[in-house]
Design a protein around this motif. Structure first.
Motif, PDB file in Angstrom:
ATOM      1  N   ALA A  94       4.341 -10.895  -8.323  1.00  0.00           N
ATOM      2  CA  ALA A  94       5.149 -10.173  -7.342  1.00  0.00           C
ATOM      3  C   ALA A  94       4.796  -8.693  -7.343  1.00  0.00           C
ATOM      4  N   GLY A  95       4.621  -8.137  -8.531  1.00  0.00           N
ATOM      5  CA  GLY A  95       4.275  -6.723  -8.641  1.00  0.00           C
ATOM      6  C   GLY A  95       2.932  -6.404  -8.014  1.00  0.00           C
ATOM      7  N   LYS A  96       1.982  -7.319  -8.121  1.00  0.00           N
ATOM      8  CA  LYS A  96       0.671  -7.104  -7.511  1.00  0.00           C
ATOM      9  C   LYS A  96       0.774  -7.089  -5.982  1.00  0.00           C
ATOM     10  N   CYS A  97       1.621  -7.957  -5.433  1.00  0.00           N
ATOM     11  CA  CYS A  97       1.839  -7.957  -3.990  1.00  0.00           C
ATOM     12  C   CYS A  97       2.488  -6.649  -3.536  1.00  0.00           C
ATOM     13  N   ARG A  98       3.463  -6.187  -4.296  1.00  0.00           N
ATOM     14  CA  ARG A  98       4.128  -4.931  -3.947  1.00  0.00           C
ATOM     15  C   ARG A  98       3.146  -3.763  -4.004  1.00  0.00           C
ATOM     16  N   LYS A  99       2.309  -3.727  -5.029  1.00  0.00           N
ATOM     17  CA  LYS A  99       1.325  -2.656  -5.167  1.00  0.00           C
ATOM     18  C   LYS A  99       0.359  -2.656  -3.987  1.00  0.00           C
ATOM     19  N   LEU A 100      -0.097  -3.837  -3.582  1.00  0.00           N
ATOM     20  CA  LEU A 100      -1.010  -3.925  -2.450  1.00  0.00           C
ATOM     21  C   LEU A 100      -0.335  -3.485  -1.158  1.00  0.00           C
ATOM     22  N   ALA A 101       0.917  -3.896  -0.954  1.00  0.00           N
ATOM     23  CA  ALA A 101       1.649  -3.481   0.246  1.00  0.00           C
ATOM     24  C   ALA A 101       1.740  -1.965   0.335  1.00  0.00           C
ATOM     25  N   ARG A 102       2.010  -1.307  -0.807  1.00  0.00           N
ATOM     26  CA  ARG A 102       2.122   0.149  -0.810  1.00  0.00           C
ATOM     27  C   ARG A 102       0.767   0.813  -0.544  1.00  0.00           C
ATOM     28  N   GLU A 103      -0.304   0.239  -1.077  1.00  0.00           N
ATOM     29  CA  GLU A 103      -1.634   0.797  -0.843  1.00  0.00           C
ATOM     30  C   GLU A 103      -2.005   0.724   0.635  1.00  0.00           C
ATOM     31  N   ILE A 104      -1.717  -0.411   1.244  1.00  0.00           N
ATOM     32  CA  ILE A 104      -2.021  -0.565   2.671  1.00  0.00           C
ATOM     33  C   ILE A 104      -1.167   0.377   3.499  1.00  0.00           C
ATOM     34  N   GLU A 105       0.118   0.469   3.169  1.00  0.00           N
ATOM     35  CA  GLU A 105       1.003   1.340   3.947  1.00  0.00           C
ATOM     36  C   GLU A 105       0.604   2.801   3.791  1.00  0.00           C
ATOM     37  N   ASP A 106       0.222   3.207   2.601  1.00  0.00           N
ATOM     38  CA  ASP A 106      -0.248   4.581   2.412  1.00  0.00           C
ATOM     39  C   ASP A 106      -1.485   4.840   3.270  1.00  0.00           C
ATOM     40  N   GLY A 107      -2.357   3.845   3.361  1.00  0.00           N
ATOM     41  CA  GLY A 107      -3.541   3.985   4.206  1.00  0.00           C
ATOM     42  C   GLY A 107      -3.188   4.119   5.672  1.00  0.00           C
ATOM     43  N   ILE A 108      -2.198   3.354   6.122  1.00  0.00           N
ATOM     44  CA  ILE A 108      -1.740   3.462   7.513  1.00  0.00           C
ATOM     45  C   ILE A 108      -1.249   4.872   7.797  1.00  0.00           C
ATOM     46  N   LYS A 109      -0.432   5.403   6.899  1.00  0.00           N
ATOM     47  CA  LYS A 109       0.160   6.727   7.115  1.00  0.00           C
ATOM     48  C   LYS A 109      -0.886   7.830   7.080  1.00  0.00           C
ATOM     49  N   ARG A 110      -1.903   7.674   6.225  1.00  0.00           N
ATOM     50  CA  ARG A 110      -2.926   8.717   6.086  1.00  0.00           C
ATOM     51  C   ARG A 110      -3.997   8.637   7.168  1.00  0.00           C
ATOM     52  N   TYR A 111      -4.372   7.404   7.543  1.00  0.00           N
ATOM     53  CA  TYR A 111      -5.524   7.230   8.422  1.00  0.00           C
ATOM     54  C   TYR A 111      -5.179   6.604   9.780  1.00  0.00           C
ATOM     55  N   GLY A 112      -4.024   5.961   9.887  1.00  0.00           N
ATOM     56  CA  GLY A 112      -3.709   5.212  11.096  1.00  0.00           C
ATOM     57  C   GLY A 112      -2.825   5.932  12.086  1.00  0.00           C
ATOM     58  N   ILE A 113      -2.288   7.070  11.703  1.00  0.00           N
ATOM     59  CA  ILE A 113      -1.431   7.869  12.590  1.00  0.00           C
ATOM     60  C   ILE A 113      -2.156   9.166  12.898  1.00  0.00           C
TER      61      ILE A 113
END
Length: 431
Positions: free
Chosen positions: A252-271
């Protein structure tokens, strides 16, 4: 296959509502509501195979979307539960067969859309890697779990599917190190990946690479923002399932970590800033400073972000993005004498997709906008009483795909929502 009684009853109730409140919609209700269950679902042993309609293959994304409007009724009918659970089992089997394939055969017969240069197998109809294809089964099983409350479906195969999806998403954060490639010969350029089948270069962002869009057209840049957003939610759902049902804190923790990494990427590069709209979500980026600004009617789309559960319709960046999408600045927005809305490069210029109009209504907080969308949908089905893939904005008789179950299911979902909102209850059409 016999249609579950609950679905017949709900279709009749919905039809009666529209007979009273908006008579023009009534002839479409049963057709669209029941289209998936009556024409595309087949029992195959211990699971169920779901074709898209006029193509004899099962897409992970489409099959989940086709039955999603039935999930809310599953707690009332064990037959419907068996069907949905059977679809979930089939989806898990498909993912475990090949997580890079987007569409599958019912049996290992070797049928395929084309003989592509990639690692094909006898179950694979098409092997276009699409992030949203892996998100779709997670969305379906999560929403079914929340609707019914049963945990019987969570067996070892579902567990392995969730872990494999996370593994693939993690691997594709560094796509250049992945073995996946895809090339198709003698085709339009949107059906094959450049650079030897690897796609255009990308920089590391924390996001997970996608070769193709939900339209099955190739991505220009590998970070498709609507699919990244769907992946964030899918990993959050997987985290909850692994922690609550399987009691696996580490996974579960690995899924949460991946979700945060992807979301951080969206905020930094996708907006990014796009005058005069302000900060909006790009459709695609490569993490190297390049962007595609557009939106496609196929879901996940930028228009669908509240529908995907990622943000509210009042979110400022979403509102800016929505204003852009529903304007002539979006190269996939078309306006004609009959309808206007979002189309797709997958079909000819000037064609609007009913799925786009439906999604506009499903994500709207404005009753008048929803009514306008309903009017356009009912003016554009060319007397067939079904939705289509795309429609010439000036000529409803000029349409593609007369049997496209996803569009019918999504329209049924809109019919349900409109009834729940009571939009036509007072002084509505047809009274």
């Amino acid at each position: 296959m016999e249609t579950p009684k609950i679905l017949i009853r709900k279709a009749e109730e919905l039809e009666a509502y529209y007979q009273e409140h908006y008579q023009e919609a009534a002839p479409l209700v049963k057709n669209c509501f029941l289209n998936t269950i009556e024409t595309t679902v087949k029992e195959t042993g211990d699971d169920y195979f779901v074709i898209t309609g006029d193509i004899p293959a099962m897409w992970l994304r489409d099959s989940a979307a086709q039955i999603m409007h039935y999930v809310r009724y599953a707690c009332e009918d064990t037959k419907l539960q068996a069907i949905i659970e059977g679809v979930i089992r089939r989806q898990a089997r498909m993912v475990l067969t090949d997580p890079y394939a987007n569409a599958f055969n019912e049996a290992p017969n070797g049928n395929c859309y084309a003989h592509d240069l990639t690692d094909m197998g006898p179950y694979i109809w098409e092997r276009k890697y699409e992030v949203d294809s892996l998100c779709a089964p997670v969305y379906l099983i999560y929403r079914y779990w929340k609707a019914v409350g049963k945990t019987d479906i969570f067996d070892g195969r579902i567990h392995d599917m969730l872990l494999l999806i996370r593994t693939v998403f993690s691997r594709e954060q560094k796509h250049e190190e992945s073995a996946y490639s895809f090339e198709r010969k003698n085709c339009v350029e949107t059906d094959t990946l450049p650079c030897g089948g690897k796609g255009n270069p990308t920089g590391y962002t924390g996001m997970t690479w996608s070769g193709f869009r939900p339209s099955d057209d190739r991505c220009i840049y590998g970070y498709l923002i609507p699919s990244q957003i769907m992946a964030v939610k899918a990993m959050e759902y997987a985290e909850e399932i692994l922690r609550t049902v399987y009691q696996e804190e580490e996974s579960a923790g690995k899924c949460r970590k991946l979700a945060r990494e992807i979301e951080d990427g969206i905020k930094r590069y996708g907006i990014t800033e796009l005058p005069p709209f302000g900060k909006i979500y790009a459709y695609e980026t490569d993490g190297l400073g390049n962007y595609v600004f557009m939106d496609d009617a196929n879901c996940p789309s930028l228009l669908s972000l509240p529908y995907l559960g990622y943000c509210t319709a009042e979110d400022e960046v979403y509102k800016n993005t929505r204003a852009y999408i529903l304007s002539e600045e979006n190269p996939c927005y078309f306006s004609g004498s009959v309808i206007k809305g979002v189309g797709s490069p997958h079909t000819k210029k000037g064609n609007v997709w009913p799925i786009g109009i439906i999604m506009q209504a499903l994500t709207s907080c404005d009753a008048e906008e929803i009514k306008e969308c309903m009017d356009m949908l009912l003016a554009s089905h060319a007397g067939t009483d079904y939705m289509h893939e795309s429609i010439n904005a000036d000529d409803p008789e000029d349409y593609t795909r007369s049997w496209f179950a996803w569009a019918n299911s999504l329209f049924a979902e809109l019919l349900i929502r409109v009834k729940e909102l009571g939009i036509y209850d007072a002084g509505g059409k047809g009274q």
